[in-house]
Design an enzyme around this catalytic site. Structure first.
Site, PDB file in Angstrom:
ATOM      1  N   ARG A 161      14.840  22.403 -32.018  1.00 44.68           N
ATOM      2  CA  ARG A 161      15.691  22.895 -31.004  1.00 44.68           C
ATOM      3  C   ARG A 161      15.015  24.130 -30.678  1.00 44.68           C
ATOM      4  NH1 ARG A 161      17.948  27.358 -32.787  1.00 44.68           N
ATOM      5  NH2 ARG A 161      18.745  27.690 -34.756  1.00 44.68           N
TER       6      ARG A 161
ATOM      7  N   GLY B 212      21.021  25.341 -28.303  1.00 41.48           N
ATOM      8  CA  GLY B 212      19.838  25.164 -28.280  1.00 41.48           C
ATOM      9  C   GLY B 212      19.638  23.802 -28.137  1.00 41.48           C
TER      10      GLY B 212
ATOM     11  N   ALA C  33      26.968  25.382 -30.423  1.00 38.30           N
ATOM     12  CA  ALA C  33      27.803  25.598 -31.817  1.00 38.30           C
ATOM     13  C   ALA C  33      28.635  26.473 -31.438  1.00 38.30           C
ATOM     14  CB  ALA C  33      26.979  25.978 -32.862  1.00 38.30           C
TER      15      ALA C  33
ATOM     16  N   CYS D 291      20.256  34.523 -33.480  1.00 40.17           N
ATOM     17  CA  CYS D 291      19.375  34.107 -32.229  1.00 40.17           C
ATOM     18  C   CYS D 291      18.384  35.340 -31.925  1.00 40.17           C
ATOM     19  CB  CYS D 291      20.175  33.896 -31.104  1.00 40.17           C
ATOM     20  SG  CYS D 291      21.402  32.544 -31.265  1.00 40.17           S
TER      21      CYS D 291
END
Length: 233
Positions: free
Chosen positions: A75, A144, A157, A173
């Site tokens: 991703r 993502g 998420a 991240c």
């Protein structure tokens, strides 16, 4: 302009609590073998404890994983954490058929989360410099995607009612010191089950789908011997 996909059926699948790797492989297989007539799908899942490294992930952002496995993912983005109490929503959309671009899909996903949180009286926003959704300066939802043959997979998420401690073991991240929050910290008592129907409804509304149709999900349907395997999930 909002896409109008009333003629495109979308299927909802409830996966429950699942390990990351086999679900990721199933998602890859679905995307690889779907055809021009395959309906789009939404998968709702909570994952067992795992860190996933996106394509842009750097090892220095994984600080102290401890007993939580780190899995490479294809991703977009960098490292994040998944665990029980976090709603992961995978969105498998044929962008070519829908005639929408990746940026439109990202915006629709971010707006889905913003409107879902507003339903629970939580003010949130997206940031142009860092994908995801934020409450003030704290991140509440990571995002993502991957696009293959014009079709999206992976997704979002949303932190709902989970243990946030594992986020302290990484730079979420790729941002050192990024503070995380969750729905239950802002509206105590809200559960994953409370959020799920709102999240699905808002996603279908953002893209103009008809109501998502719930259908059963079985891992074995996606992990057939004829399907190729992948070492990058």
């Amino acid at each position: 302009m909002m896409p109008r996909l009333q003629q495109h059926k979308i299927i909802l699948r409830q996966l429950g609590l699942q390990p990351y790797a086999p679900v990721s492989q199933a998602m890859h297989n679905f995307t690889e073998f779907r055809t021009d007539t395959t309906p789009d799908e939404i998968w709702l899942v909570e994952h067992q404890h795992v860190f996933t490294q996106g394509q842009a992930g750097k090892t220095e952002h994984v600080l102290m994983p401890g007993d939580i496995p780190v899995i490479q993912s294809d991703r977009g983005g960098q490292v994040t954490y998944h665990g029980p109490g976090q709603q992961v929503m995978y969105v498998m959309v044929d962008l070519k058929r829908a005639k929408i671009g990746v940026r439109q899909l990202v915006t629709a996903i971010e707006n889905t989360v913003i409107e879902t949180l507003a339903h629970f009286n939580i003010d949130s926003h997206a940031r142009p410099d860092a994908p995801g959704v934020y409450v003030e300066q704290q991140k509440i939802c990571s995002l993502g995607l991957r696009i293959r043959r014009g079709c999206s997979f992976h997704g979002l998420a949303l932190n709902i009612a989970m243990d946030l401690e594992p986020f302290q073991r990484i730079n979420p991240c790729g941002y050192a010191g990024m503070q995380m929050t969750q729905v239950s910290a802002l509206q105590p008592g809200v559960t994953v089950a409370d959020v799920q129907p709102v999240l699905v409804r808002e996603f279908t509304r953002q893209l103009g789908y008809p109501t998502a149709k719930l259908q059963p999900w079985s891992l074995s349907d996606y992990l057939l011997s004829s399907h190729s395997s992948s070492s990058v999930l």
